[in-house]
Structure formats: C-alpha cells, structure tokens
Design a protein around this motif. Sequence first.
Motif, PDB file in Angstrom:
ATOM      1  N   TYR A  11     -65.950  42.412  12.692  1.00 15.41           N
ATOM      2  CA  TYR A  11     -66.950  42.915  11.750  1.00 15.41           C
ATOM      3  C   TYR A  11     -66.652  44.402  11.622  1.00 15.41           C
ATOM      4  CZ  TYR A  11     -69.638  38.598  12.363  1.00 15.41           C
ATOM      5  OH  TYR A  11     -70.057  37.294  12.388  1.00 15.41           O
ATOM      6  N   LEU A  14     -65.702  46.410  14.691  1.00 16.12           N
ATOM      7  CA  LEU A  14     -66.093  45.673  15.897  1.00 16.12           C
ATOM      8  C   LEU A  14     -65.299  44.370  16.036  1.00 16.12           C
ATOM      9  CD1 LEU A  14     -68.291  45.342  18.249  1.00 16.12           C
ATOM     10  CD2 LEU A  14     -69.400  43.797  16.620  1.00 16.12           C
ATOM     11  N   ALA A  16     -65.668  41.201  17.454  1.00 13.22           N
ATOM     12  CA  ALA A  16     -66.758  40.394  18.051  1.00 13.22           C
ATOM     13  C   ALA A  16     -66.199  39.244  18.877  1.00 13.22           C
ATOM     14  CB  ALA A  16     -67.679  39.859  16.954  1.00 13.22           C
ATOM     15  N   ASN A  36     -75.936  39.203  25.939  1.00 14.39           N
ATOM     16  CA  ASN A  36     -76.182  39.332  24.499  1.00 14.39           C
ATOM     17  C   ASN A  36     -75.060  40.131  23.859  1.00 14.39           C
ATOM     18  OD1 ASN A  36     -78.554  37.899  24.352  1.00 14.39           O
ATOM     19  ND2 ASN A  36     -79.785  39.672  24.955  1.00 14.39           N
ATOM     20  N   GLY A  37     -74.622  39.655  22.707  1.00 14.93           N
ATOM     21  CA  GLY A  37     -73.574  40.370  21.988  1.00 14.93           C
ATOM     22  C   GLY A  37     -72.172  40.029  22.459  1.00 14.93           C
ATOM     23  N   ALA A  38     -72.036  39.017  23.333  1.00 16.40           N
ATOM     24  CA  ALA A  38     -70.726  38.664  23.894  1.00 16.40           C
ATOM     25  C   ALA A  38     -69.814  37.993  22.863  1.00 16.40           C
ATOM     26  CB  ALA A  38     -70.911  37.735  25.090  1.00 16.40           C
ATOM     27  N   GLY A  39     -70.435  37.393  21.828  1.00 19.97           N
ATOM     28  CA  GLY A  39     -69.631  36.682  20.824  1.00 19.97           C
ATOM     29  C   GLY A  39     -69.844  35.175  20.853  1.00 19.97           C
ATOM     30  N   LYS A  40     -70.860  34.717  21.558  1.00 19.85           N
ATOM     31  CA  LYS A  40     -71.094  33.269  21.689  1.00 19.85           C
ATOM     32  C   LYS A  40     -71.470  32.650  20.340  1.00 19.85           C
ATOM     33  CE  LYS A  40     -74.422  33.904  24.761  1.00 19.85           C
ATOM     34  NZ  LYS A  40     -74.476  35.395  24.835  1.00 19.85           N
ATOM     35  N   SER A  41     -72.468  33.241  19.678  1.00 14.05           N
ATOM     36  CA  SER A  41     -72.923  32.672  18.394  1.00 14.05           C
ATOM     37  C   SER A  41     -71.818  32.725  17.353  1.00 14.05           C
ATOM     38  CB  SER A  41     -74.132  33.445  17.863  1.00 14.05           C
ATOM     39  OG  SER A  41     -75.238  33.225  18.673  1.00 14.05           O
ATOM     40  N   THR A  42     -71.100  33.838  17.320  1.00 13.98           N
ATOM     41  CA  THR A  42     -70.025  33.985  16.325  1.00 13.98           C
ATOM     42  C   THR A  42     -68.948  32.924  16.553  1.00 13.98           C
ATOM     43  OG1 THR A  42     -70.490  36.353  16.272  1.00 13.98           O
ATOM     44  CG2 THR A  42     -68.396  35.637  15.326  1.00 13.98           C
ATOM     45  N   GLU A  81     -78.398  29.461  15.765  1.00 16.48           N
ATOM     46  CA  GLU A  81     -79.252  30.463  16.397  1.00 16.48           C
ATOM     47  C   GLU A  81     -80.602  30.519  15.670  1.00 16.48           C
ATOM     48  OE1 GLU A  81     -77.246  34.105  15.766  1.00 16.48           O
ATOM     49  OE2 GLU A  81     -78.057  35.047  17.561  1.00 16.48           O
TER      50      GLU A  81
END
Length: 310
Positions: A11, A14, A16, A36-42, A81
């Motif tokens: 992004y 970044l 991700a 949080n923000g580790a890249g799991k959802s992405t 999510e």
Amino acid sequence: MIQAERLTKRYGPLLAVDALSFEVAPGEVLGFLGPNGAGKSTTMKMLTGFVAPTSGDAIVCGHRVSGDARAARDRLGYLPEGAPSYPEMTVRAFLAFIAAMRGLRGPARRTAVDRAVGQLDLGDVLAQTVDTLSKGYRRRVGLAQAILHDPPVLILDEPTDGLDPNQKHQVRRLIEGMAADKIIIISTHILEEVEAVCSRALIISSGRILADDTPQGLAARARRHNAVTLRPRAAGDAAQIAEAVDALPGVDSVERADDGTVTAFPADGAPIIGDVAALAGERGWPLVELHQESGRLDEVFREITGETVS
Ligand code: ADP
C-alpha cells in the motif's frame, strides 16, 4: 489444497504482506496469528480474490485466483473482517439471497439455509433485520453465509470476535466439526483460540512468516517447556531444595520466587520431572506442589514477535 506463492501486497510505501508462501492441506485448521497490522486480513483478502496482490498468486483447489477467480471463489466460504452484510435485510432474506448468489435453487436452497441456521443457532432471529442484531449474532450470520454452500475451503477472519464465551465455544466446536474434510484458515490474535482449534499456526508479523508449527511445537519453544516447579511446605526449605535440584545433571538453571517456589529449567528442553521427583522422594522434602510446565504460547509469541497479545 491451498497454495500461496510469494503473495505480496504494497500500500504505497507500506509492505503489508511480504512474499508469503505456504501450503494448506485438507484436514488442516491453520491459524494466522499475529499482532494488529501484521497482514493477516490482507493475506486472506488476496487468498479469496477480494484484493489483487502486488505480486505473487494463490491457488485454491487447483484454480489460480489471478486467472480463474470465479472457480476459486466457488470453492471457498469467506467471513470478512467485521462480517459486513446487508443491514436492512432480515436474517432469513439475507441468507436466502446469499444462497441464491451461490447458485442454490428451490429445495436445495431451503435445505442449505436451514442447515446453516441450525449450525449457528440463528432460529430466534430469522425475522429480525441485520442492523438490529447484537455484534455476536451478526458474526454468526456472517459465519452462516460463509458455510451455506458447504465449501471445501473456509477462510474466517477473526471468527469469534465479539462473541461471548459460550458463543466462542460453540463456534470453535463448529470449526472442529467441519475440520476433518475441509481446509480452514482462521485469523486471530487470541492464543487460546489457536490452542483450542488449530492444528497448525503461522505466526505473522510485518507481513512475514516468523514461525510455522503446531501449537504444541510452538509451546515447546518456550523457555518454561518441561521446566519443573516445586513449592515446599515451608518457604525456608527453598534454598536447600534449589541447590540440590541445580546439581542434577539434566538441570540447566534454577530460579526461586519470593513465595518459596523453586523452578528448575532443563538443559536441552528434555524432561527432568522424573529425576526431580525421585530426588524429592529420596530426600523426603515436604512439598505442596510439584509439576511440569508445558510452555506457554504467549511467551513464545512475545519472544518471536516482540509484542504482547491478549
Ligand atoms: P491484520 O489483519 O494482521 O491486523 P491487515 O492485513 O489489516 O493486518 O493490515 C496490514 C497493514 O496494511 C497495516 O499496516 C494496515 O494499516 C495496512 N493496510 C491494510 N489495508 C490497507 C489499505 N486498504 N490501504 C492502506 N493500508 C492498508
């Protein structure tokens, strides 16, 4: 089978998700574990075709998500999510709509909706509109839509988020019940969830895989794994006990706590409980506690990622 081949998402500046590669086989419940923000959802969005990777690709049951997204999506159920849905629809209408979108018609559609409603215990709220539901019910409606077409692959982003302890238990049992012949990937930052339902966990941080192991294998990396804790009846005995235990060949080091508890750490992670118990018996130490530690996932997680989780 799911294969991720150097999946990468940028992004702007970044990174991700940073060239993630892994394979998941039927029967596995894989946990994406990370802060949080580790890249799991992405990563999940790329596996399901909702976000295009900057580079790399995913293959779902033989279908490339980049070239054959429709075929790949037909084979997976996805709980995104936050479990978005259509707030003004009733639960019954929403599930019937999703079932229709999945190509189910007539009696097959009714059977599918009834089955999902039963599995997620949604009978009481079928006539309610989604926007009037509690967070827990919304999550369960989200799960119901993911399993409607009984897909071989389930990708569930924080499936128990917002659920109370009983509902969490119910969803974990549901996942277990479906695990035998499906591929299930869940993301979570709850360690007990990994221990409760996952057969394998990827620890992800800053878009990279830092560990890939069974929950037991991860726990075995903890410093406390196979450590032995002794609590003497009289705290005054602790010094003598600590000294004697420290002299055992398999013991690397010994620590004493203020309450008199003595913890012995093994030299190479191998069990020392037998030797410690034999010594305690031989010396006749009056103990109120003697147990072997299994190692805790939160300790390992902290060591690996440098972060704490709940
Ligand atoms: P996780 O699910 O592990 O909490 P995410 O995959 O949601 O992590 O996010 C990974 C990183 O990518 C975070 O730094 C997040 O802020 C960033 N990110 C996610 N989606 C977007 C987006 N659409 N635009 C810009 N940055 C994003």
